[in-house]
Scaffold this motif. Structure first.
Motif, PDB file in Angstrom:
ATOM      1  N   SER A 121      22.030-180.503 -43.716  1.00 35.17           N
ATOM      2  CA  SER A 121      20.953-179.709 -44.310  1.00 35.17           C
ATOM      3  C   SER A 121      20.275-178.797 -43.286  1.00 35.17           C
ATOM      4  CB  SER A 121      19.902-180.637 -44.920  1.00 35.17           C
ATOM      5  OG  SER A 121      19.412-181.548 -43.951  1.00 35.17           O
ATOM      6  N   SER A 122      20.641-178.914 -42.003  1.00 35.02           N
ATOM      7  CA  SER A 122      20.023-178.104 -40.946  1.00 35.02           C
ATOM      8  C   SER A 122      20.352-176.627 -41.136  1.00 35.02           C
ATOM      9  CB  SER A 122      20.521-178.581 -39.583  1.00 35.02           C
ATOM     10  OG  SER A 122      20.189-177.661 -38.571  1.00 35.02           O
ATOM     11  N   ILE A 123      19.422-175.772 -40.753  1.00 39.65           N
ATOM     12  CA  ILE A 123      19.603-174.323 -40.911  1.00 39.65           C
ATOM     13  C   ILE A 123      20.790-173.809 -40.100  1.00 39.65           C
ATOM     14  CG2 ILE A 123      17.976-173.777 -39.056  1.00 39.65           C
ATOM     15  CD1 ILE A 123      17.198-171.280 -40.642  1.00 39.65           C
ATOM     16  N   ASP A 124      21.133-174.487 -39.004  1.00 42.27           N
ATOM     17  CA  ASP A 124      22.225-174.034 -38.143  1.00 42.27           C
ATOM     18  C   ASP A 124      23.574-174.634 -38.522  1.00 42.27           C
ATOM     19  OD1 ASP A 124      20.444-172.537 -36.555  1.00 42.27           O
ATOM     20  OD2 ASP A 124      19.917-174.321 -35.401  1.00 42.27           O
ATOM     21  N   PHE A 125      23.602-175.420 -39.595  1.00 42.37           N
ATOM     22  CA  PHE A 125      24.839-176.118 -39.928  1.00 42.37           C
ATOM     23  C   PHE A 125      25.743-175.272 -40.814  1.00 42.37           C
ATOM     24  CE2 PHE A 125      27.607-178.802 -42.406  1.00 42.37           C
ATOM     25  CZ  PHE A 125      28.078-179.701 -41.469  1.00 42.37           C
ATOM     26  N   GLN A 126      27.038-175.305 -40.480  1.00 43.82           N
ATOM     27  CA  GLN A 126      28.062-174.692 -41.325  1.00 43.82           C
ATOM     28  C   GLN A 126      29.317-175.561 -41.282  1.00 43.82           C
ATOM     29  OE1 GLN A 126      28.714-170.648 -39.964  1.00 43.82           O
ATOM     30  NE2 GLN A 126      27.301-169.837 -41.490  1.00 43.82           N
ATOM     31  N   ALA A 127      30.034-175.591 -42.372  1.00 47.63           N
ATOM     32  CA  ALA A 127      31.303-176.328 -42.416  1.00 47.63           C
ATOM     33  C   ALA A 127      32.200-175.723 -43.474  1.00 47.63           C
ATOM     34  CB  ALA A 127      31.059-177.807 -42.710  1.00 47.63           C
ATOM     35  N   ASN A 128      33.482-175.715 -43.202  1.00 43.95           N
ATOM     36  CA  ASN A 128      34.457-175.249 -44.183  1.00 43.95           C
ATOM     37  C   ASN A 128      34.701-176.350 -45.208  1.00 43.95           C
ATOM     38  OD1 ASN A 128      35.509-172.550 -43.133  1.00 43.95           O
ATOM     39  ND2 ASN A 128      35.668-173.849 -41.312  1.00 43.95           N
ATOM     40  N   VAL A 129      34.588-175.998 -46.478  1.00 43.59           N
ATOM     41  CA  VAL A 129      34.705-176.991 -47.542  1.00 43.59           C
ATOM     42  C   VAL A 129      35.567-176.447 -48.674  1.00 43.59           C
ATOM     43  CG1 VAL A 129      32.464-178.013 -46.993  1.00 43.59           C
ATOM     44  CG2 VAL A 129      32.598-176.172 -48.690  1.00 43.59           C
ATOM     45  N   GLU A 135      40.074-176.376 -56.033  1.00 45.48           N
ATOM     46  CA  GLU A 135      40.539-176.028 -54.690  1.00 45.48           C
ATOM     47  C   GLU A 135      39.921-174.721 -54.198  1.00 45.48           C
ATOM     48  OE1 GLU A 135      42.476-177.763 -52.608  1.00 45.48           O
ATOM     49  OE2 GLU A 135      42.718-179.431 -53.993  1.00 45.48           O
ATOM     50  N   ALA A 136      38.763-174.366 -54.722  1.00 50.30           N
ATOM     51  CA  ALA A 136      38.059-173.185 -54.229  1.00 50.30           C
ATOM     52  C   ALA A 136      37.523-173.481 -52.829  1.00 50.30           C
ATOM     53  CB  ALA A 136      36.910-172.823 -55.163  1.00 50.30           C
ATOM     54  N   GLU A 137      37.752-172.559 -51.901  1.00 51.39           N
ATOM     55  CA  GLU A 137      37.311-172.755 -50.519  1.00 51.39           C
ATOM     56  C   GLU A 137      36.096-171.894 -50.227  1.00 51.39           C
ATOM     57  OE1 GLU A 137      40.601-172.061 -47.939  1.00 51.39           O
ATOM     58  OE2 GLU A 137      41.601-173.943 -48.458  1.00 51.39           O
ATOM     59  N   GLY A 138      35.245-172.392 -49.355  1.00 57.98           N
ATOM     60  CA  GLY A 138      34.057-171.653 -48.965  1.00 57.98           C
ATOM     61  C   GLY A 138      33.416-172.279 -47.746  1.00 57.98           C
ATOM     62  N   VAL A 139      32.186-171.856 -47.470  1.00 60.90           N
ATOM     63  CA  VAL A 139      31.451-172.342 -46.300  1.00 60.90           C
ATOM     64  C   VAL A 139      30.170-173.013 -46.760  1.00 60.90           C
ATOM     65  CG1 VAL A 139      30.291-171.695 -44.155  1.00 60.90           C
ATOM     66  CG2 VAL A 139      32.404-170.530 -44.833  1.00 60.90           C
ATOM     67  N   LEU A 140      29.995-174.265 -46.376  1.00 61.85           N
ATOM     68  CA  LEU A 140      28.751-174.973 -46.658  1.00 61.85           C
ATOM     69  C   LEU A 140      27.698-174.533 -45.657  1.00 61.85           C
ATOM     70  CD1 LEU A 140      27.540-177.376 -48.409  1.00 61.85           C
ATOM     71  CD2 LEU A 140      27.878-178.744 -46.341  1.00 61.85           C
ATOM     72  N   LEU A 164      33.052-181.705 -57.497  1.00 56.67           N
ATOM     73  CA  LEU A 164      32.839-182.340 -56.205  1.00 56.67           C
ATOM     74  C   LEU A 164      33.239-181.401 -55.071  1.00 56.67           C
ATOM     75  CD1 LEU A 164      34.100-185.990 -56.843  1.00 56.67           C
ATOM     76  CD2 LEU A 164      31.759-185.100 -56.918  1.00 56.67           C
ATOM     77  N   ILE A 165      32.493-181.467 -53.983  1.00 57.61           N
ATOM     78  CA  ILE A 165      32.746-180.637 -52.812  1.00 57.61           C
ATOM     79  C   ILE A 165      33.114-181.537 -51.640  1.00 57.61           C
ATOM     80  CG2 ILE A 165      31.752-178.984 -51.181  1.00 57.61           C
ATOM     81  CD1 ILE A 165      29.901-178.080 -53.436  1.00 57.61           C
ATOM     82  N   LEU A 166      34.238-181.225 -50.986  1.00 59.64           N
ATOM     83  CA  LEU A 166      34.760-182.014 -49.878  1.00 59.64           C
ATOM     84  C   LEU A 166      34.976-181.125 -48.664  1.00 59.64           C
ATOM     85  CD1 LEU A 166      37.680-183.717 -51.865  1.00 59.64           C
ATOM     86  CD2 LEU A 166      35.359-184.598 -51.645  1.00 59.64           C
ATOM     87  N   THR A 167      35.018-181.721 -47.484  1.00 57.96           N
ATOM     88  CA  THR A 167      35.404-180.966 -46.307  1.00 57.96           C
ATOM     89  C   THR A 167      36.862-180.553 -46.462  1.00 57.96           C
ATOM     90  OG1 THR A 167      35.991-183.022 -45.162  1.00 57.96           O
ATOM     91  CG2 THR A 167      33.782-182.122 -44.759  1.00 57.96           C
ATOM     92  N   SER A 168      37.193-179.348 -45.982  1.00 58.12           N
ATOM     93  CA  SER A 168      38.561-178.850 -46.121  1.00 58.12           C
ATOM     94  C   SER A 168      39.419-179.177 -44.907  1.00 58.12           C
ATOM     95  CB  SER A 168      38.539-177.333 -46.332  1.00 58.12           C
ATOM     96  OG  SER A 168      38.066-176.678 -45.162  1.00 58.12           O
ATOM     97  N   GLY A 169      38.773-179.469 -43.775  1.00 53.65           N
ATOM     98  CA  GLY A 169      39.520-179.700 -42.542  1.00 53.65           C
ATOM     99  C   GLY A 169      39.766-178.428 -41.759  1.00 53.65           C
ATOM    100  N   LEU A 170      39.539-177.262 -42.376  1.00 56.83           N
ATOM    101  CA  LEU A 170      39.693-175.999 -41.667  1.00 56.83           C
ATOM    102  C   LEU A 170      38.556-175.828 -40.659  1.00 56.83           C
ATOM    103  CD1 LEU A 170      40.632-173.637 -44.640  1.00 56.83           C
ATOM    104  CD2 LEU A 170      42.177-174.688 -42.980  1.00 56.83           C
ATOM    105  N   GLY A 171      38.830-175.117 -39.602  1.00 59.28           N
ATOM    106  CA  GLY A 171      37.806-174.862 -38.589  1.00 59.28           C
ATOM    107  C   GLY A 171      37.798-175.872 -37.473  1.00 59.28           C
ATOM    108  N   GLU A 218      38.712-185.771 -32.917  1.00 59.83           N
ATOM    109  CA  GLU A 218      38.547-184.816 -31.820  1.00 59.83           C
ATOM    110  C   GLU A 218      38.352-183.416 -32.397  1.00 59.83           C
ATOM    111  OE1 GLU A 218      38.336-185.255 -28.623  1.00 59.83           O
ATOM    112  OE2 GLU A 218      38.747-187.409 -28.557  1.00 59.83           O
ATOM    113  N   PRO A 219      37.133-182.859 -32.296  1.00 62.19           N
ATOM    114  CA  PRO A 219      36.920-181.487 -32.771  1.00 62.19           C
ATOM    115  C   PRO A 219      37.828-180.511 -32.024  1.00 62.19           C
ATOM    116  CG  PRO A 219      34.832-182.590 -32.306  1.00 62.19           C
ATOM    117  CD  PRO A 219      35.909-183.451 -31.749  1.00 62.19           C
ATOM    118  N   VAL A 220      38.292-179.510 -32.742  1.00 62.26           N
ATOM    119  CA  VAL A 220      39.173-178.504 -32.142  1.00 62.26           C
ATOM    120  C   VAL A 220      38.406-177.204 -31.998  1.00 62.26           C
ATOM    121  CG1 VAL A 220      41.321-177.215 -32.385  1.00 62.26           C
ATOM    122  CG2 VAL A 220      41.188-179.590 -33.183  1.00 62.26           C
TER     123      VAL A 220
END
Length: 231
Positions: A121-129, A135-140, A164-171, A218-220
């Protein structure tokens, strides 16, 4: 007259005994209530731990470390929580943090015995979902108010409230298929390239007590591989 006096003092004595017995019963009742509250708290904690254990068993490919929440962001808008595990426990920055319900964020700072978790919920947070069904992709995206939105979704994709919204693993920042929440109100404008929607998290951040840190993820870092924009 003697009998009246006798009855008076006897009744007074009986009343004192009754008062003492009543006081003892009230004290015993208070102790029992305290024990009931303690047992209910222990039962609730046990249920949380069992739920976390079931979640961990459902994803055996991950290695989890359970940690207690020992601090929270004092501001009205929850940006982070503090955990009681740190670098001495093998915790590193970038590790995802979840509950049995879904994703809460990632470790963004550590000391020897504590870690700070940046919440989704942080203002600086982003994640690919992605959405589970379409299977619509976007950025949380988090926000200053703690509200979540799903941005940059193609107009060709169909978003339905409740999806439902899930992490996509991209990024490279999170493993895939970790539950985040569900689609809320959809905003779709004509002639726009993208649509967006509000997101209802499955986690209540203000009631967090115990979480799981995914220790073997391990984050990439892929940013150096992304070409710079042309001036």
């Amino acid at each position: 007259r003697y009998l009246r006096l006798y009855d008076f003092f006897t009744a007074t004595n009986d009343l004192n005994v009754l008062r003492q017995e009543n006081a003892a019963l009230e004290q015993e009742n208070a102790l029992l209530q305290t024990e009931v509250i303690e047992l209910e708290e222990q039962l609730r904690e046990a249920e949380v731990y069992y739920a976390l254990l079931d979640f961990a068993r459902s994803s055996p490919e991950n290695q989890y470390v359970a940690a207690l929440v020992i601090g929270r962001d004092p501001s009205p808008f929850m940006n982070y929580v503090i955990l009681d595990h740190g670098s001495s426990d093998g915790i590193r920055t970038g590790m995802p943090v979840v509950t049995e319900k879904g994703l809460i964020g990632r470790v963004d700072a550590v000391t020897g015995n504590a870690a700070r978790v940046q919440l989704i919920s942080s203002i600086d947070f982003q994640a690919n979902v992605r959405t589970q069904d379409s299977e619509a992709e976007g950025v949380l995206q988090g926000s200053i108010t703690g509200d979540l939105t799903l941005e940059m979704v193609s107009q060709d994709n169909k978003l339905q409230p409740g999806d439902l919204i899930l992490t996509s693993g991209l990024g490279g920042n999170f493993p895939g298929d970790v539950l985040i929440g569900e689609v809320g109100t959809v905003t779709k404008k004509e002639n726009a390239l993208f649509q967006s929607c509000t997101v209802q998290s499955v986690v209540d951040f203000r009631t967090l007590e115990v979480v799981l840190i995914i220790q073997n993820f391990e984050p990439v870092e892929i940013e150096p591989l992304i070409p710079d924009e042309e001036p």
